[in-house]
Scaffold this motif. Structure first.
Motif, PDB file in Angstrom:
ATOM      1  N   VAL A  68       0.841  -1.202   0.000  1.00  0.00           N
ATOM      2  CA  VAL A  68       0.000   0.000   0.000  1.00  0.00           C
ATOM      3  C   VAL A  68       0.878   1.255   0.000  1.00  0.00           C
ATOM      4  N   LYS A  69       1.917   1.254   0.821  1.00  0.00           N
ATOM      5  CA  LYS A  69       2.843   2.397   0.884  1.00  0.00           C
ATOM      6  C   LYS A  69       3.480   2.646  -0.486  1.00  0.00           C
TER       7      LYS A  69
ATOM      8  N   VAL B 147      -0.066   2.923   7.603  1.00  0.00           N
ATOM      9  CA  VAL B 147       0.577   3.558   6.455  1.00  0.00           C
ATOM     10  C   VAL B 147       0.270   5.040   6.569  1.00  0.00           C
ATOM     11  N   HIS B 148       1.310   5.868   6.579  1.00  0.00           N
ATOM     12  CA  HIS B 148       1.125   7.295   6.830  1.00  0.00           C
ATOM     13  C   HIS B 148       2.228   8.101   6.145  1.00  0.00           C
ATOM     14  N   ALA B 149       1.957   9.387   5.984  1.00  0.00           N
ATOM     15  CA  ALA B 149       2.971  10.320   5.488  1.00  0.00           C
ATOM     16  C   ALA B 149       3.623  10.976   6.694  1.00  0.00           C
ATOM     17  N   ASN B 150       4.908  11.184   6.615  1.00  0.00           N
ATOM     18  CA  ASN B 150       5.644  11.839   7.703  1.00  0.00           C
ATOM     19  C   ASN B 150       5.441  13.350   7.665  1.00  0.00           C
ATOM     20  N   PRO B 151       5.637  14.011   8.815  1.00  0.00           N
ATOM     21  CA  PRO B 151       5.545  15.481   8.850  1.00  0.00           C
ATOM     22  C   PRO B 151       6.624  16.102   7.983  1.00  0.00           C
ATOM     23  N   PRO B 152       6.409  17.235   7.398  1.00  0.00           N
ATOM     24  CA  PRO B 152       5.171  18.019   7.419  1.00  0.00           C
ATOM     25  C   PRO B 152       4.215  17.632   6.296  1.00  0.00           C
ATOM     26  N   GLU B 153       4.610  16.664   5.458  1.00  0.00           N
ATOM     27  CA  GLU B 153       3.805  16.304   4.293  1.00  0.00           C
ATOM     28  C   GLU B 153       2.470  15.656   4.638  1.00  0.00           C
ATOM     29  N   TYR B 154       2.327  15.105   5.845  1.00  0.00           N
ATOM     30  CA  TYR B 154       1.068  14.443   6.196  1.00  0.00           C
ATOM     31  C   TYR B 154      -0.112  15.403   6.111  1.00  0.00           C
ATOM     32  N   ARG B 155       0.138  16.684   6.264  1.00  0.00           N
ATOM     33  CA  ARG B 155      -0.941  17.681   6.198  1.00  0.00           C
ATOM     34  C   ARG B 155      -1.516  17.803   4.795  1.00  0.00           C
ATOM     35  N   LEU B 156      -0.751  17.396   3.801  1.00  0.00           N
ATOM     36  CA  LEU B 156      -1.189  17.519   2.413  1.00  0.00           C
ATOM     37  C   LEU B 156      -2.083  16.367   1.955  1.00  0.00           C
ATOM     38  N   ALA B 157      -2.026  15.258   2.643  1.00  0.00           N
ATOM     39  CA  ALA B 157      -2.696  14.043   2.172  1.00  0.00           C
ATOM     40  C   ALA B 157      -4.169  14.269   1.853  1.00  0.00           C
TER      41      ALA B 157
ATOM     42  N   ASN C  97       1.723   6.654  -7.010  1.00  0.00           N
ATOM     43  CA  ASN C  97       0.615   7.380  -7.628  1.00  0.00           C
ATOM     44  C   ASN C  97       0.385   8.769  -7.039  1.00  0.00           C
ATOM     45  N   ALA C  98       1.204   9.165  -6.077  1.00  0.00           N
ATOM     46  CA  ALA C  98       1.035  10.469  -5.429  1.00  0.00           C
ATOM     47  C   ALA C  98       1.420  11.594  -6.383  1.00  0.00           C
ATOM     48  N   PRO C  99       0.755  12.756  -6.250  1.00  0.00           N
ATOM     49  CA  PRO C  99       1.156  13.920  -7.038  1.00  0.00           C
ATOM     50  C   PRO C  99       2.619  14.271  -6.730  1.00  0.00           C
ATOM     51  N   LYS C 100       3.348  14.634  -7.784  1.00  0.00           N
ATOM     52  CA  LYS C 100       4.767  14.914  -7.583  1.00  0.00           C
ATOM     53  C   LYS C 100       5.113  16.305  -8.092  1.00  0.00           C
ATOM     54  N   LEU C 101       5.218  17.236  -7.166  1.00  0.00           N
ATOM     55  CA  LEU C 101       5.705  18.565  -7.511  1.00  0.00           C
ATOM     56  C   LEU C 101       7.211  18.578  -7.260  1.00  0.00           C
ATOM     57  N   THR C 102       7.604  18.300  -6.034  1.00  0.00           N
ATOM     58  CA  THR C 102       9.022  18.198  -5.689  1.00  0.00           C
ATOM     59  C   THR C 102       9.417  16.748  -5.420  1.00  0.00           C
ATOM     60  N   GLY C 103       8.434  15.882  -5.167  1.00  0.00           N
ATOM     61  CA  GLY C 103       8.703  14.492  -4.850  1.00  0.00           C
ATOM     62  C   GLY C 103       8.786  14.219  -3.359  1.00  0.00           C
ATOM     63  N   ASP C 104       8.834  15.284  -2.540  1.00  0.00           N
ATOM     64  CA  ASP C 104       8.940  15.106  -1.090  1.00  0.00           C
ATOM     65  C   ASP C 104       7.719  14.403  -0.512  1.00  0.00           C
ATOM     66  N   TYR C 105       6.538  14.753  -1.001  1.00  0.00           N
ATOM     67  CA  TYR C 105       5.301  14.145  -0.493  1.00  0.00           C
ATOM     68  C   TYR C 105       5.300  12.644  -0.769  1.00  0.00           C
ATOM     69  N   ALA C 106       5.613  12.260  -1.992  1.00  0.00           N
ATOM     70  CA  ALA C 106       5.617  10.840  -2.353  1.00  0.00           C
ATOM     71  C   ALA C 106       6.655  10.062  -1.543  1.00  0.00           C
ATOM     72  N   LYS C 107       7.796  10.666  -1.278  1.00  0.00           N
ATOM     73  CA  LYS C 107       8.857  10.000  -0.513  1.00  0.00           C
ATOM     74  C   LYS C 107       8.547   9.920   0.978  1.00  0.00           C
ATOM     75  N   SER C 108       7.601  10.715   1.448  1.00  0.00           N
ATOM     76  CA  SER C 108       7.338  10.780   2.884  1.00  0.00           C
ATOM     77  C   SER C 108       6.508   9.617   3.414  1.00  0.00           C
ATOM     78  N   TRP C 109       5.944   8.791   2.564  1.00  0.00           N
ATOM     79  CA  TRP C 109       5.057   7.712   3.017  1.00  0.00           C
ATOM     80  C   TRP C 109       5.844   6.588   3.680  1.00  0.00           C
TER      81      TRP C 109
END
Length: 128
Positions: free
Chosen positions: A42-43, A77-87, A49-61
């Protein structure tokens, strides 16, 4: 010719219980493996499939072990801070500052549904 041997009922009970205990331990072990494999799958799917502007969000899972007991395992399964706020915003969309909306890109829900199917398949396979 009667070659039958007598078995003590207590010995039979012990053997049956030993067999059931062995099966239970095997089933628990396989179930835990299935949960770990599913969480990691799942991770990976969310990250892919996550949106990739900088790639940080996708890498944070991450797939983290929340709790493990002798007969249970809980993984999150979760996104690490600070990207978790974007989910939530990226999954469901959000209002723009000047009006209008940004449409969401579902990437969590499809991975969750695929994970449910994978877990069920792995557990059925393990106990058969």
């Amino acid at each position: 010719m009667n070659n039958s041997s007598k078995i003590d009922i207590d010995e039979l009970t012990k053997e049956v219980m030993r067999g059931l205990q062995e099966y239970s331990e095997l089933a628990n072990s396989e179930m835990k493996k299935a949960v770990r494999k599913t969480a990691n799958s799942v991770k990976k799917e969310i990250s892919a499939n996550a949106p990739k502007l900088t790639g940080d969000y996708a890498k944070s899972w991450r797939a983290s072990l929340t709790e493990e007991r002798s007969h249970a395992i809980h993984m999150t399964v979760h996104a690490n801070p600070p990207e978790y706020r974007l989910a939530h915003l990226l999954e469901n969309g959000h209002a723009k500052r000047g009006g209008g909306r940004v449409s969401g890109k579902p990437h969590i829900e499809p991975a969750e549904k695929n994970g449910e199917e994978l877990l069920e398949t792995l557990i059925r396979k393990a106990i058969s």
